[in-house]
Motif scaffolding. Structure first.
Motif, mmCIF file in Angstrom:
data_model
loop_
_atom_site.group_PDB
_atom_site.id
_atom_site.type_symbol
_atom_site.label_atom_id
_atom_site.label_comp_id
_atom_site.label_asym_id
_atom_site.label_seq_id
_atom_site.Cartn_x
_atom_site.Cartn_y
_atom_site.Cartn_z
ATOM 1 N N GLN A 51 0.808 -1.178 -0.180
ATOM 2 C CA GLN A 51 -0.179 -0.158 0.040
ATOM 3 C C GLN A 51 0.825 1.261 0.095
ATOM 4 O O GLN A 51 0.422 2.013 -0.659
ATOM 5 C CB GLN A 51 -0.720 0.106 1.132
ATOM 6 C CG GLN A 51 -1.958 1.076 1.152
ATOM 7 C CD GLN A 51 -2.878 1.169 2.465
ATOM 8 O OE1 GLN A 51 -2.395 0.580 3.545
ATOM 9 N NE2 GLN A 51 -4.124 1.736 2.293
ATOM 10 N N GLN A 52 1.965 1.213 0.774
ATOM 11 C CA GLN A 52 2.574 2.377 0.737
ATOM 12 C C GLN A 52 3.484 2.475 -0.591
ATOM 13 O O GLN A 52 3.691 3.660 -0.872
ATOM 14 C CB GLN A 52 3.853 2.228 1.971
ATOM 15 C CG GLN A 52 3.326 2.435 3.381
ATOM 16 C CD GLN A 52 4.351 2.254 4.313
ATOM 17 O OE1 GLN A 52 5.126 1.253 4.239
ATOM 18 N NE2 GLN A 52 4.137 3.264 5.139
ATOM 19 N N GLN A 55 1.030 4.160 -3.012
ATOM 20 C CA GLN A 55 0.835 5.639 -2.683
ATOM 21 C C GLN A 55 2.200 6.370 -3.148
ATOM 22 O O GLN A 55 1.871 7.208 -3.831
ATOM 23 C CB GLN A 55 0.627 5.733 -1.087
ATOM 24 C CG GLN A 55 -0.388 5.411 -0.650
ATOM 25 C CD GLN A 55 -0.739 5.556 0.726
ATOM 26 O OE1 GLN A 55 0.411 5.641 1.450
ATOM 27 N NE2 GLN A 55 -1.737 5.072 1.549
ATOM 28 N N GLN A 58 1.619 6.839 -6.889
ATOM 29 C CA GLN A 58 0.645 7.670 -7.254
ATOM 30 C C GLN A 58 1.220 9.009 -7.095
ATOM 31 O O GLN A 58 0.929 10.023 -8.082
ATOM 32 C CB GLN A 58 -0.557 7.614 -6.346
ATOM 33 C CG GLN A 58 -1.339 6.330 -6.970
ATOM 34 C CD GLN A 58 -2.551 6.249 -5.721
ATOM 35 O OE1 GLN A 58 -2.699 6.751 -4.713
ATOM 36 N NE2 GLN A 58 -3.511 5.151 -6.074
ATOM 37 N N GLN A 59 2.135 9.343 -6.168
ATOM 38 C CA GLN A 59 2.654 10.804 -5.781
ATOM 39 C C GLN A 59 3.784 10.887 -6.941
ATOM 40 O O GLN A 59 3.680 12.228 -7.453
ATOM 41 C CB GLN A 59 3.367 10.575 -4.545
ATOM 42 C CG GLN A 59 2.513 10.702 -3.265
ATOM 43 C CD GLN A 59 3.077 10.645 -1.889
ATOM 44 O OE1 GLN A 59 4.346 10.124 -2.053
ATOM 45 N NE2 GLN A 59 2.601 11.419 -0.918
#
Length: 83
Positions: A51-52, A55, A58-59
């Motif tokens: 999940q990290q 993220q 996505q950033q």
């Protein structure tokens, strides 16, 4: 910026714990019950880490889009042989 450093630190700690769990499971010295508990913890850590990473991806995509680039290109390491 402290939050990002904390996130990175947490990610690294999770990976270290996951490596330790894998090592323990590979050794085969744990009881079945303890092996199941460690396996369950390993799955949790794996999901949290994934999940990290999502993220972070996505950033990166958002930053690239802000700069007018809409396509991610693979990173070429100068030490890699293109052939």
């Amino acid at each position: 910026m402290a939050k990002k450093k904390t996130d990175l630190s947490q990610f690294e700690q999770q990976l270290a714990e996951l490596e330790q769990i894998v090592s323990q499971l590979e050794q085969g010295d744990l009881s079945l019950d303890e092996s199941l508990r460690q396996f369950e913890r390993g799955i949790q850590l794996s999901r949290q880490s994934q999940q990290q990473l999502q993220q972070a991806e996505q950033q990166v995509q958002q930053l690239l889009q802000k700069d007018g680039q809409e396509e991610l290109v693979p990173f070429l390491n100068p030490d890699d042989d293109p052939a």
